[in-house]
Design a protein around this motif. Sequence first.
Motif, short mmCIF file in Angstrom:
data_model
loop_
_atom_site.label_atom_id
_atom_site.label_comp_id
_atom_site.label_asym_id
_atom_site.label_seq_id
_atom_site.Cartn_x
_atom_site.Cartn_y
_atom_site.Cartn_z
N TRP A 35 13.61 -25.07 -3.33
CA TRP A 35 13.25 -24.16 -4.42
C TRP A 35 13.32 -22.70 -4.01
O TRP A 35 13.61 -21.85 -4.84
CB TRP A 35 11.87 -24.50 -4.96
CG TRP A 35 11.93 -25.70 -5.85
CD1 TRP A 35 11.96 -27.01 -5.46
CD2 TRP A 35 12.00 -25.72 -7.27
NE1 TRP A 35 12.05 -27.83 -6.56
CE2 TRP A 35 12.07 -27.07 -7.68
CE3 TRP A 35 12.01 -24.73 -8.24
CZ2 TRP A 35 12.13 -27.43 -9.01
CZ3 TRP A 35 12.07 -25.10 -9.57
CH2 TRP A 35 12.14 -26.44 -9.94
N SER A 36 13.05 -22.40 -2.75
CA SER A 36 13.08 -20.99 -2.32
C SER A 36 14.45 -20.59 -1.78
O SER A 36 14.83 -19.43 -1.86
CB SER A 36 12.02 -20.73 -1.24
OG SER A 36 12.39 -21.34 -0.02
N LEU A 75 5.32 -26.53 -5.86
CA LEU A 75 6.05 -25.66 -6.79
C LEU A 75 5.21 -24.45 -7.18
O LEU A 75 5.73 -23.34 -7.32
CB LEU A 75 6.49 -26.43 -8.03
CG LEU A 75 7.60 -27.43 -7.82
CD1 LEU A 75 7.99 -28.07 -9.15
CD2 LEU A 75 8.80 -26.80 -7.17
N ASN A 76 3.91 -24.64 -7.35
CA ASN A 76 3.04 -23.51 -7.64
C ASN A 76 3.04 -22.51 -6.49
O ASN A 76 3.06 -21.29 -6.70
CB ASN A 76 1.62 -23.97 -7.96
CG ASN A 76 1.53 -24.62 -9.32
OD1 ASN A 76 2.35 -24.39 -10.20
ND2 ASN A 76 0.53 -25.46 -9.49
N ARG A 79 6.31 -20.57 -6.59
CA ARG A 79 6.26 -19.55 -7.64
C ARG A 79 5.38 -18.38 -7.22
O ARG A 79 5.71 -17.22 -7.49
CB ARG A 79 5.79 -20.16 -8.95
CG ARG A 79 6.81 -21.09 -9.56
CD ARG A 79 6.34 -21.66 -10.89
NE ARG A 79 7.25 -22.67 -11.34
CZ ARG A 79 6.97 -23.97 -11.40
NH1 ARG A 79 5.78 -24.41 -11.06
NH2 ARG A 79 7.87 -24.84 -11.81
N ASP A 80 4.25 -18.66 -6.58
CA ASP A 80 3.38 -17.59 -6.08
C ASP A 80 4.12 -16.71 -5.08
O ASP A 80 4.03 -15.49 -5.13
CB ASP A 80 2.12 -18.17 -5.43
CG ASP A 80 1.17 -18.79 -6.42
OD1 ASP A 80 1.33 -18.58 -7.64
OD2 ASP A 80 0.25 -19.52 -5.97
N GLN A 82 7.38 -16.29 -4.80
CA GLN A 82 8.41 -15.53 -5.50
C GLN A 82 7.82 -14.35 -6.27
O GLN A 82 8.38 -13.26 -6.27
CB GLN A 82 9.21 -16.45 -6.43
CG GLN A 82 10.08 -17.42 -5.66
CD GLN A 82 10.68 -18.52 -6.53
OE1 GLN A 82 10.18 -18.84 -7.61
NE2 GLN A 82 11.75 -19.13 -6.04
N ARG A 83 6.66 -14.57 -6.89
CA ARG A 83 5.99 -13.47 -7.59
C ARG A 83 5.56 -12.39 -6.61
O ARG A 83 5.71 -11.20 -6.87
CB ARG A 83 4.77 -13.98 -8.36
CG ARG A 83 5.12 -14.58 -9.70
CD ARG A 83 3.87 -14.85 -10.53
NE ARG A 83 3.05 -15.91 -10.00
CZ ARG A 83 3.17 -17.19 -10.32
NH1 ARG A 83 4.08 -17.57 -11.18
NH2 ARG A 83 2.38 -18.09 -9.79
#
Length: 173
Positions: A35-36, A75-76, A79-80, A82-83
């Motif tokens: 994902w990253s 996944l959370n 996303r953290d 990436q944010r």
Amino acid sequence: MDEDLIERARQGDRDAFGLLVERHYDFVHSVAWRWSGNVDDAEDIAQTVCARLGGAIRAFRGASRFRTWLYTLTLNAVRDQQRRQSRERRQVARFLTDPTSAVVHDDQGQIEALWEAVRQLPEKQSDAVLLVYGEGLSHAAAADVLGCAEATISWHVHEARKRLKILLGREMV
């Protein structure tokens, strides 16, 4: 087999928790990497998930399979991350946005060079820049942290910009 480890970990058994993390670490890391798209980020994310898992395991009720729940937790964390990275890029871009700056804001090498140059500044300037642009604090909040006037923070940031242009080899227009 996981069910027993999960239940023991939920009750505070550190050995069971350690085995659970060991058993699922490669899964978490591979999901984070997919994902990253970055091995270093995947390692950071996997470590974050393992740390969060310590507190989150007590909330696991078994409504879904453990791996599905762990996937969501991972996944959370992705996303953290990436944010956080996006926020840092915006902060760096905001810091560099002035008429005399000629920086391409998407270049990770330039971002790293900038933060390295910030660490070379005099301590008060470095602290002001790190709090305002690294941590996203307002000048007033940074002043509270450093125990000085808001105008002092503004002055340190202004002086830091001038020094950074020299340190980074930027010419003033």
